[in-house]
Design an enzyme around this catalytic site. Structure first.
Site, PDB file in Angstrom:
ATOM      1  N   GLY A 136      -9.811   2.021  21.435  1.00 43.29           N
ATOM      2  CA  GLY A 136      -9.389   3.298  21.978  1.00 43.29           C
ATOM      3  C   GLY A 136     -10.522   4.285  22.102  1.00 43.29           C
ATOM      4  O   GLY A 136     -10.583   5.063  23.066  1.00 43.29           O
ATOM      5  N   THR A 137     -11.437   4.279  21.144  1.00 42.66           N
ATOM      6  CA  THR A 137     -12.570   5.208  21.197  1.00 42.66           C
ATOM      7  C   THR A 137     -13.421   4.970  22.432  1.00 42.66           C
ATOM      8  O   THR A 137     -13.818   5.911  23.123  1.00 42.66           O
ATOM      9  CB  THR A 137     -13.429   5.070  19.923  1.00 42.66           C
ATOM     10  N   ASN A 164      -1.671  11.662  16.013  1.00 39.44           N
ATOM     11  CA  ASN A 164      -1.771  10.610  15.008  1.00 39.44           C
ATOM     12  C   ASN A 164      -1.402  11.074  13.609  1.00 39.44           C
ATOM     13  O   ASN A 164      -0.983  10.285  12.768  1.00 39.44           O
ATOM     14  CB  ASN A 164      -3.188  10.033  14.989  1.00 39.44           C
ATOM     15  N   GLN A 210      -1.426   6.301  19.950  1.00 40.86           N
ATOM     16  CA  GLN A 210      -0.348   6.328  18.973  1.00 40.86           C
ATOM     17  C   GLN A 210       1.029   6.103  19.584  1.00 40.86           C
ATOM     18  O   GLN A 210       1.940   5.640  18.910  1.00 40.86           O
ATOM     19  CB  GLN A 210      -0.349   7.663  18.217  1.00 40.86           C
ATOM     20  N   HIS A 260      -4.929  -2.171  18.075  1.00 42.78           N
ATOM     21  CA  HIS A 260      -4.568  -2.309  16.663  1.00 42.78           C
ATOM     22  C   HIS A 260      -3.493  -1.317  16.219  1.00 42.78           C
ATOM     23  O   HIS A 260      -3.028  -1.366  15.078  1.00 42.78           O
ATOM     24  CB  HIS A 260      -5.810  -2.184  15.763  1.00 42.78           C
ATOM     25  N   THR A 267     -19.257  -9.832  28.489  1.00 42.04           N
ATOM     26  CA  THR A 267     -18.358 -10.978  28.538  1.00 42.04           C
ATOM     27  C   THR A 267     -17.035 -10.625  27.868  1.00 42.04           C
ATOM     28  O   THR A 267     -17.005 -10.112  26.751  1.00 42.04           O
ATOM     29  CB  THR A 267     -18.991 -12.192  27.827  1.00 42.04           C
ATOM     30  N   CYS A 269      -9.104  16.252  -0.425  1.00 40.05           N
ATOM     31  CA  CYS A 269      -8.405  16.179  -1.703  1.00 40.05           C
ATOM     32  C   CYS A 269      -8.405  17.492  -2.479  1.00 40.05           C
ATOM     33  O   CYS A 269      -7.845  17.550  -3.567  1.00 40.05           O
ATOM     34  CB  CYS A 269      -9.035  15.089  -2.569  1.00 40.05           C
TER      35      CYS A 269
END
Length: 394
Positions: A71-72, A168, A196, A218, A254, A341
């Site tokens: 996707g990137t 996302n 997404q 993915h 390829t 965090c």
């Protein structure tokens, strides 16, 4: 200890039938698709079959499907490819009847949203370093792009808009069709990152009226390392990689036959079960939300609750805790935090900042995303573990 996987927005497992479809092309059918002998032709035929399957899922023509590595890469090809095709003071853009319309001189202008994935925000930043202008449009408290602000951001030299289809982090679906209408009235190209949303909800390039659209394998039960860029017929792009003329000259190299075959199979699977899967995923998501709300109460904040969301995505702000600490107490659960965090606005994600969370709210953000293989037992167990962990941290 059995893992409860609730991180499907990060990546999906490879579906068994997808793995089965790709295996022969890892071993038996190993030829180069550009070779004229039988092994090469078998691979080329398999690639074209996969192209047809992906096109069918998106409602596109097969020749509008360009296979990439991820996707990137697709996002970079869409954004940088449009700007490179225009050049500095050179005509370019949407082609109509063999003629290029809306020629613009450099510098040119790109519009993105405040909630974009880094795969869009980073190439936008690269264009800015090259002297082009970039506008970032905000959203409301639910994460939906404000159409009035979007329209106000457009300029005479705007050549491209790139707005993600579904976020996302919080799963909010953007009004791409309405954005497309505004873009078409002004002759501006529209790209959407649908990594997404593809395979979770209906994604039709004609209904959305987009010119360019990104898919990531993915996120769709195919392997990592394969993606797609839909390029509408008549849209001019300059390749960002240089080599032989693979993929209509837009993506040299390829072809990765096994992974392309896998993505084709994944697209076929998604198309067959789209509505039923979406209904089931929404049921699981809502059950998880209800059980957590019953245990924690009103302070539990559901992000994007006032907007259309992906059926599988539940993004929550747990009160009075740090998301990473909460998940650390639940090693059975595989999920993602929505911020750094510690309670620091500087470490808040772009999306959480755009919906104007406080640093304390963002610190407690956790994304729980369900998928094809999530069970009702997983939901009940996850809710129990998370509620107990939250209680222990109070």
């Amino acid at each position: 200890m059995r893992q409860i996987y609730l991180d499907y927005n990060a990546t999906t497992p490879i579906a068994p039938s997808v793995q089965e479809a790709m295996l022969p092309f890892l071993c038996e059918h190993f030829g180069n698709p550009s070779s004229e002998h039988s092994l090469g032709r078998a691979c080329q035929e398999a690639i074209e079959d996969a192209r047809f399957k992906v096109a069918s899922l998106l409602g596109a023509d097969p020749e509008e499907i360009v296979f990439t590595s991820c996707g990137t890469e697709s996002n970079n090809l869409a954004i940088l490819g449009v700007f490179d095709s225009l050049g500095d003071g050179v005509s370019g853009g949407r082609v109509s009847g063999g003629r290029v319309s809306d020629a613009r001189a450099a510098p040119k202008h790109l519009v993105i949203s405040a909630c974009e994935h880094p795969a869009v925000a980073a190439p936008a930043a690269a264009l800015k370093k090259r002297g082009h202008a970039v506008s970032v449009v905000g959203c409301d408290a639910h994460g939906v792009i404000r159409l009035d602000a979007f329209e106000a951001a457009l300029r005479p030299n705007t050549v491209l808009v790139s707005i993600m289809h579904a976020n996302n982090e919080i799963g909010v679906v953007q009004p791409i069709s309405e954005i497309a209408k505004i873009c078409r009235e002004r002759g501006i190209l529209l790209h959407t990152d649908a990594a997404q949303s593809t395979g979770k909800i209906r994604v039709s390039v004609d209904e959305m009226q987009v010119d360019l659209l990104t898919v990531a394998g993915h996120k769709l039960y195919a392997p990592k390392g394969i993606g797609v860029l839909f390029v509408r017929n008549g849209v001019s792009l300059t390749p960002i990689l240089h080599g032989a003329g693979h993929e209509s000259g837009l993506r040299p190299g390829t072809e990765n036959t096994p992974y392309i075959v896998a993505l084709g199979k994944a697209a076929e699977l998604a198309g067959k079960c789209l509505d039923d899967a979406a209904q089931r995923l929404a049921m699981l998501r809502d059950a998880l939300a209800a059980q957590l709300q019953a245990a924690i109460g009103e302070p539990l904040k559901i992000l994007g609750a006032g907007a259309e969301r992906l059926p599988n995505t539940l993004s929550l702000c747990f009160p009075n805790v740090i998301g990473r600490d909460l998940l650390a107490r639940c090693p059975e659960i595989c999920a993602s935090t929505g911020a750094a965090c510690h309670s620091s606005e500087a470490n808040m994600s772009d999306t959480l900042r755009a919906i104007r969370l406080t640093p304390e709210q963002a610190a407690g953000a956790v994304r729980l995303s369900v998928g094809w293989y999530t069970s009702e037992e997983d939901i009940e167990r996850a809710a129990s573990l998370l509620a107990a962990a939250w209680e222990a941290l109070q």
